[in-house]
Scaffold this active site. Structure first.
Site, PDB file in Angstrom:
ATOM      1  N   HIS A 245       0.818  -1.225   0.000  1.00 44.42           N
ATOM      2  CA  HIS A 245       0.000   0.000   0.000  1.00 44.42           C
ATOM      3  C   HIS A 245       0.840   1.258   0.000  1.00 44.42           C
ATOM      4  CE1 HIS A 245      -4.018  -1.801   0.655  1.00 44.42           C
ATOM      5  NE2 HIS A 245      -3.265  -2.822   1.011  1.00 44.42           N
TER       6      HIS A 245
ATOM      7  N   ASP B 258       3.634   9.378  -0.848  1.00 46.01           N
ATOM      8  CA  ASP B 258       2.435   8.650  -0.433  1.00 46.01           C
ATOM      9  C   ASP B 258       2.161   7.542  -1.435  1.00 46.01           C
ATOM     10  OD1 ASP B 258       0.179   8.150   1.149  1.00 46.01           O
ATOM     11  OD2 ASP B 258      -0.444  10.238   1.159  1.00 46.01           O
TER      12      ASP B 258
HETATM   13  P1  ADQ Z   1      -2.889   6.180   4.887  1.00 53.33           P
HETATM   14  O1  ADQ Z   1      -1.472   6.601   5.015  1.00 53.33           O
HETATM   15  O2  ADQ Z   1      -3.632   6.010   6.164  1.00 53.33           O
HETATM   16  O3  ADQ Z   1      -3.043   4.852   4.014  1.00 53.33           O
HETATM   17  P2  ADQ Z   1      -4.847   7.613   3.086  1.00 53.33           P
HETATM   18  O4  ADQ Z   1      -4.849   6.880   1.810  1.00 53.33           O
HETATM   19  O5  ADQ Z   1      -4.962   9.090   2.916  1.00 53.33           O
HETATM   20  O6  ADQ Z   1      -3.583   7.354   3.982  1.00 53.33           O
HETATM   21  O7  ADQ Z   1      -6.092   7.119   3.916  1.00 53.33           O
HETATM   22  C1  ADQ Z   1      -6.446   7.730   5.116  1.00 53.33           C
HETATM   23  C2  ADQ Z   1      -7.913   7.391   5.451  1.00 53.33           C
HETATM   24  O8  ADQ Z   1      -8.172   7.821   6.784  1.00 53.33           O
HETATM   25  C3  ADQ Z   1      -8.884   8.111   4.545  1.00 53.33           C
HETATM   26  O9  ADQ Z   1      -9.878   7.216   4.168  1.00 53.33           O
HETATM   27  C4  ADQ Z   1      -9.433   9.237   5.426  1.00 53.33           C
HETATM   28  O10 ADQ Z   1     -10.749   9.588   5.161  1.00 53.33           O
HETATM   29  C5  ADQ Z   1      -9.326   8.650   6.809  1.00 53.33           C
HETATM   30  N1  ADQ Z   1      -9.161   9.741   7.777  1.00 53.33           N
HETATM   31  C6  ADQ Z   1      -8.196  10.664   7.814  1.00 53.33           C
HETATM   32  N2  ADQ Z   1      -8.424  11.548   8.822  1.00 53.33           N
HETATM   33  C7  ADQ Z   1      -9.544  11.165   9.426  1.00 53.33           C
HETATM   34  C8  ADQ Z   1     -10.296  11.660  10.542  1.00 53.33           C
HETATM   35  N3  ADQ Z   1      -9.931  12.732  11.240  1.00 53.33           N
HETATM   36  N4  ADQ Z   1     -11.400  10.992  10.885  1.00 53.33           N
HETATM   37  C9  ADQ Z   1     -11.791   9.898  10.180  1.00 53.33           C
HETATM   38  N5  ADQ Z   1     -11.124   9.397   9.137  1.00 53.33           N
HETATM   39  C10 ADQ Z   1     -10.009  10.006   8.761  1.00 53.33           C
HETATM   40  C11 ADQ Z   1      -2.121   3.939   3.381  1.00 53.33           C
HETATM   41  C12 ADQ Z   1      -1.115   4.568   2.408  1.00 53.33           C
HETATM   42  C13 ADQ Z   1      -1.848   5.393   1.355  1.00 53.33           C
HETATM   43  C14 ADQ Z   1      -2.869   4.504   0.624  1.00 53.33           C
HETATM   44  C15 ADQ Z   1      -3.749   3.765   1.614  1.00 53.33           C
HETATM   45  C16 ADQ Z   1      -4.615   2.714   0.912  1.00 53.33           C
HETATM   46  O11 ADQ Z   1      -0.193   5.390   3.139  1.00 53.33           O
HETATM   47  O12 ADQ Z   1      -0.933   5.955   0.424  1.00 53.33           O
HETATM   48  O13 ADQ Z   1      -3.685   5.327  -0.196  1.00 53.33           O
HETATM   49  O14 ADQ Z   1      -2.961   3.065   2.582  1.00 53.33           O
HETATM   50  O15 ADQ Z   1      -3.847   1.861   0.121  1.00 53.33           O
END
Ligand code: ADQ
Length: 473
Positions: A160, A368
């Site tokens: 991921h 990312d």
């Molecule tokens: P993450 O590094 O966690 O994931 P991301 O893809 O942005 O990053 O996902 C974060 C998730 O957390 C989003 O669905 C977002 O809505 C949720 N979130 C963030 N802040 C929040 C809050 N305050 N309350 C509730 N929900 C919140 C890792 C990798 C990424 C990759 C994903 C999936 O680092 O690059 O996209 O896995 O493969």
């Protein structure tokens, strides 16, 4: 259960939830859907520690055709495997942060041992025709360990997060062991072409392998499919969240506190890879270079705390609060506070409302894998009056969302220019850019990601598995 296909067995560090009641992320949604359709098992860590750890009886929850099976870790496992190797060594290194990556042999040992024990607990649950799909950087060795346990079915792996260039990955003392063990999988998937290329380059330069036909890599007598599978979101589901009453309340709340000013929003786990400090500097540069924005824009950063046991994360929080404090001290007036940080979590419906109220969303990670926030922001917009997405060129999502304003997150000038452009973008251009991004977000969904990975894994056959002869590394 679907006919003619074995069960799907998903392995990831954390398990579930199976239904998107407002809390699940993109990963959970895509996998839960596939598990519901064909039946199977989701296996991982319970999130609990106990003295017996992985040796304690597994917990099983049945949901129709799907079982969630979890096992514990010991306190020592959490420190060595999870906080140590996964999050102090692999996470920074794979995000190109060699400067803060730490390597030590005790956590290396703990990581291998947890992978081996997870495989030993999973193997007896497997049937011959099961298809096993292992997720992320916590379990690089799991596939080769399952082979050691005698499992001959198909096993796929998806990373991921980014895969850094071989020149950097070789700093990991066990880099050769890690990549060799990844060759035990039948399919290895990455988010972007750049990540895939870096992995193949490691196999070629470091292991003397070769790339065949673009989609296969061969090292010694082992041939593995290596593909690109950009993860998506449940776009229809998220658009429904954005239309919910809870989203509406949050949208109204954000509009109320902004008093007609343009709202800029950032939503990230509090993590140094997300570029939040650099983003704040870009916002500061906007206020310096384009003073007409003073008093007229507001920046809300939502940043739920993560991994707060680690020093780098504690330091980051302190740095962010200091920078925001200085910035507010410098520019605030009696009736205007330029920047606000919130470290609490929101439900996904509430988040959708916050996205909808924001004229600009800043997704500016320094590195990312994909970034699902960018896709959620697009899915949540009002079609007639959408906001503008500012997106880092170093997010995997930038390869797909070309109609965002793409920036170099390290350059405060570049970020400030993009902000100024976004804040002044005519409605017709906003609509046209959004429509193009919407097409991508609604077609390359979580379901599409899952189905395309599994289709390749099924098509890869089991033949190659039996000749994986490498002894445990
Ligand atoms: P993450 O590094 O966690 O994931 P991301 O893809 O942005 O990053 O996902 C974060 C998730 O957390 C989003 O669905 C977002 O809505 C949720 N979130 C963030 N802040 C929040 C809050 N305050 N309350 C509730 N929900 C919140 C890792 C990798 C990424 C990759 C994903 C999936 O680092 O690059 O996209 O896995 O493969």
């Amino acid at each position: 259960m679907a006919e003619g296909k074995g069960r799907l067995v998903v392995v990831s560090n954390r398990v579930g939830p199976l239904s998107d009641e407002g809390k699940a992320g993109g990963l959970a949604v895509g996998l839960a859907d596939a598990l519901r359709r064909r039946g199977g098992v989701w296996f991982g860590w319970s999130g609990e520690t106990s003295d017996q750890g992985t040796f304690r009886e597994a917990r099983t929850e049945e949901h129709g055709h799907t079982s969630l099976v979890t096992i514990d870790l010991t306190e020592e496992d959490v420190n060595g495997f999870y906080l140590g190797y996964a999050n102090r060594s692999l996470w920074p290194l794979l995000h190109y942060r060699l400067d803060i990556a730490e390597f030590d042999r005790d956590s290396d040992r703990a990581y291998r041992s947890v992978n081996q024990r997870f495989a030993a607990r999973l193997a007896p649950l497997l049937r011959e025709d099961d298809v096993v799909w292992v997720h992320d950087y916590h379990f690089f060795y799991l596939g080769s360990e399952l082979r050691q346990c005698g499992f001959k079915g198909r096993i796929g792996f998806f990373l991921h997060i980014p895969f850094c260039p071989p020149e950097m990955f070789t700093a990991l003392p066990a880099s050769h062991d890690v990549v060799r063990s990844m060759l035990a999988y039948d399919v290895v998937g990455f988010q972007t072409e750049a990540d895939r290329r870096n992995f193949v380059a490691f196999c070629v330069q470091e292991l003397g392998g070769e790339e065949i036909d673009g989609g296969l890599v061969q090292v010694s007598d082992r041939r593995v499919r290596v593909g690109t599978f950009p993860i998506g979101i449940d776009a229809d589901g998220f658009a429904e969240f954005a239309a919910s009453a809870e989203a509406g309340e949050h949208e109204d709340m954000v509009r109320d506190i902004s008093h007609g000013r343009h709202q800029i929003v950032g939503v990230d786990r509090l993590d140094y890879s997300k570029g939040i400090l650099e983003r704040f500097r870009g916002f500061e540069r906007l206020l310096e270079d384009y003073p007409e924005n003073r008093g007229n824009v507001q920046f809300l950063q939502v940043a739920p705390l993560s991994r707060s046991e680690l020093e780098a994360y504690v330091d980051l929080r302190a740095d962010l609060e200091k920078l925001a404090g200085n910035l507010n001290g410098r520019f605030a007036t009696l009736d205007w506070t330029p920047i606000q940080i919130m470290t609490r979590g929101f439900t996904r419906r509430a988040l959708a409302g916050i996205y909808r109220a924001a004229r600009v969303c800043m997704v500016t990670p320094l590195r990312d894998g994909m970034n699902l926030v960018a896709k959620e922001y697009v899915a949540a917009q009002d079609p007639t009056d959408p906001g503008v997405l500012i997106l880092s060129r170093f997010a995997g999502a930038a390869a797909e969302l070309r109609d965002a304003l793409i920036v170099n997150p390290y350059s405060a000038d570049d970020v400030a220019r993009a902000l100024q452009r976004a804040l002044n973008m005519p409605q017709a251009e906003r609509v046209q850019r959004w429509q193009s991004m919407r097409r991508t977000v609604f077609s390359l969904t979580a379901e599409h990601w899952c189905d395309s990975f599994l289709a390749l894994l099924e098509a890869s056959g089991t033949g190659s598995a039996s000749d994986f002869a490498t002894a445990r590394i």
